[in-house]
Every structure is written in C-alpha cells, then in structure tokens.
Design a protein around this motif. Structure first.
Motif, short mmCIF file in Angstrom:
data_model
loop_
_atom_site.label_atom_id
_atom_site.label_comp_id
_atom_site.label_asym_id
_atom_site.label_seq_id
_atom_site.Cartn_x
_atom_site.Cartn_y
_atom_site.Cartn_z
N ILE A 11 -0.76 8.13 -5.32
CA ILE A 11 -1.84 9.11 -5.18
C ILE A 11 -1.27 10.46 -4.73
O ILE A 11 -1.65 11.52 -5.26
CB ILE A 11 -2.92 8.61 -4.19
N ASP A 12 -0.32 10.44 -3.80
CA ASP A 12 0.31 11.69 -3.36
C ASP A 12 1.03 12.39 -4.51
O ASP A 12 0.98 13.62 -4.63
CB ASP A 12 1.30 11.44 -2.22
N TYR B 80 -6.02 3.28 0.40
CA TYR B 80 -4.84 2.45 0.61
C TYR B 80 -4.20 2.74 1.95
O TYR B 80 -4.02 3.88 2.31
CB TYR B 80 -3.82 2.69 -0.51
N THR B 81 -3.86 1.68 2.67
CA THR B 81 -3.05 1.82 3.88
C THR B 81 -1.63 1.43 3.50
O THR B 81 -1.42 0.58 2.63
CB THR B 81 -3.55 0.92 5.02
N THR B 82 -0.65 2.03 4.15
CA THR B 82 0.74 1.77 3.78
C THR B 82 1.14 0.32 3.99
O THR B 82 1.99 -0.20 3.28
CB THR B 82 1.71 2.69 4.54
N GLY C 209 0.79 -1.22 0.00
CA GLY C 209 0.00 0.00 0.00
C GLY C 209 0.82 1.27 0.00
O GLY C 209 0.36 2.31 -0.51
N ILE C 210 2.03 1.22 0.55
CA ILE C 210 2.87 2.42 0.55
C ILE C 210 3.11 2.91 -0.87
O ILE C 210 3.14 4.11 -1.13
CB ILE C 210 4.20 2.20 1.30
N VAL C 211 3.23 1.99 -1.82
CA VAL C 211 3.46 2.36 -3.22
C VAL C 211 2.21 3.05 -3.77
O VAL C 211 2.30 4.09 -4.44
CB VAL C 211 3.85 1.14 -4.06
N PHE C 212 1.04 2.52 -3.46
CA PHE C 212 -0.21 3.13 -3.92
C PHE C 212 -0.42 4.50 -3.28
O PHE C 212 -0.79 5.45 -3.97
CB PHE C 212 -1.40 2.23 -3.59
N SER C 213 -0.18 4.59 -1.98
CA SER C 213 -0.33 5.88 -1.29
C SER C 213 0.57 6.94 -1.89
O SER C 213 0.16 8.09 -2.10
CB SER C 213 -0.02 5.72 0.20
N GLU C 214 1.81 6.56 -2.17
CA GLU C 214 2.75 7.51 -2.76
C GLU C 214 2.35 7.88 -4.18
O GLU C 214 2.55 9.02 -4.61
CB GLU C 214 4.17 6.96 -2.73
#
Length: 181
Positions: free
Chosen positions: A10-11, A37-39, A3-8
């Motif tokens: 979106i950021d 997404y959660t990291t 999820g960290i990849v997805f969160s980043e």
C-alpha cells in the motif's frame, strides 16, 4: 502472508501512484481484511494477488512489472527496517545465499507463523549464482524484484535468466550473472 508485506505494498502504491489509487484499489477489490493491515498480522495472499491485478488494470502496467517493482521497493524497505541483516555484507552475491540460512531464520524468530519461500543457492563461479526459488504462493516476479533490489542496494549490475522447473511448478531457477562495469 505477513501484514508487513501488505503495508509496504500500500505504501508503494501511495508513493509511486497516489493515495487515491490505493483507496480505489481497496474500494474496488473489497479485500476480506478491509484493507487495514498491521505489520504483525497474517492475511490471505489472495488479497495481494487481487490488489496487484487491480493495480495493473488501473495503471496498464503488467502484473509482472508491478511485482518486480514491488520486490525492489520491499528490499529497500527491509534494509531500512532490518539493517542488521545487511551489516558486514558487501555484495549481492554474499547476501543472497544468506537469505535462507540467516535472514529467514531471524524472520521466523520475529514472526513464528510466517510462511516463507525457500531459496537454495549454488555458486558455480564467483560471477554466477544459481538460486532456486520455491513458494506455495508462486510469486517469482516478486522474488526477481527482490533480487534486483539487492543488486541495487549493493550498487551492482546483474543479469537474471529464469528457468522453470517442470517437475516442480512452484519453483523457478534464477541464474544471476554479475555484470562487469
């Protein structure tokens, strides 16, 4: 994919384009996760592919360029979130061979279920690094962005030549040459 990849991702969209763009992508792609997404969560990599394709349609920027841009963004964020990986390292050519032998081992400690790409490095001379990337996700443009982001982080200039590996369609060879100022 973690999820960290997805969160980043979106950021990055929020920062480089707009929050409205990221909301539009989620609304139009309708990812199974709902775009929340959660990291530490794990999500289907196809969600990322679908969102990159939609972002390309919206922005008229190629998928390849978007993935490279994201790779650069991701490297900078990793350097902020995981500074220990960069401690005592003074160059991209010192850092890149450590990805497989050190960084990925530490990531596995944090995220035991992470499915990471592999990076095998050979350095035929001090200004040249041959890095073989292999991943079931087959995202060499993202890997190239991470390599370029590493060079940016260490304020170095590099030239990258990519070669496919016919006997392994999930692998790509990056020939990285350090450019002199």
């Amino acid at each position: 994919m973690k999820g960290i990849v997805f969160s980043e991702f979106i950021d990055m969209i929020d920062d480089k384009f707009s929050i409205e763009t990221s909301e539009r992508i989620i609304d139009e792609v309708k990812p199974p996760s709902g775009g929340a997404y959660t990291t530490v969560g794990t999500y289907d990599a196809q969600e990322m592919v679908d969102m990159v394709i939609k972002l390309s349609e919206i922005t008229s920027i190629s998928v390849s360029d978007l993935l490279q841009t994201f790779g650069r963004h991701l490297l900078i964020r990793f350097s902020e979130v995981f500074p220990v990986f960069f401690e005592g390292v003074t160059s991209a050519f010192d850092f890149l061979p450590m990805v497989e032998s050190y960084v990925h081992l530490e990531v596995k400690k944090l995220y035991s279920d992470a499915e990471l790409p592999s990076f095998v490095c050979v350095s035929p001379d001090p200004d040249r690094l041959e890095m073989t990337y292999r991943s079931v996700r087959n995202l060499p443009d993202l890997a190239e962005g991470l390599i370029l982001g590493t060079a940016d982080y260490f304020n170095e200039r590099v030239k990258i030549k990519r070669e496919s590996i016919p006997e392994d369609p999930l692998a790509e060879l990056f020939i990285i040459t350090k450019l002199q100022d």
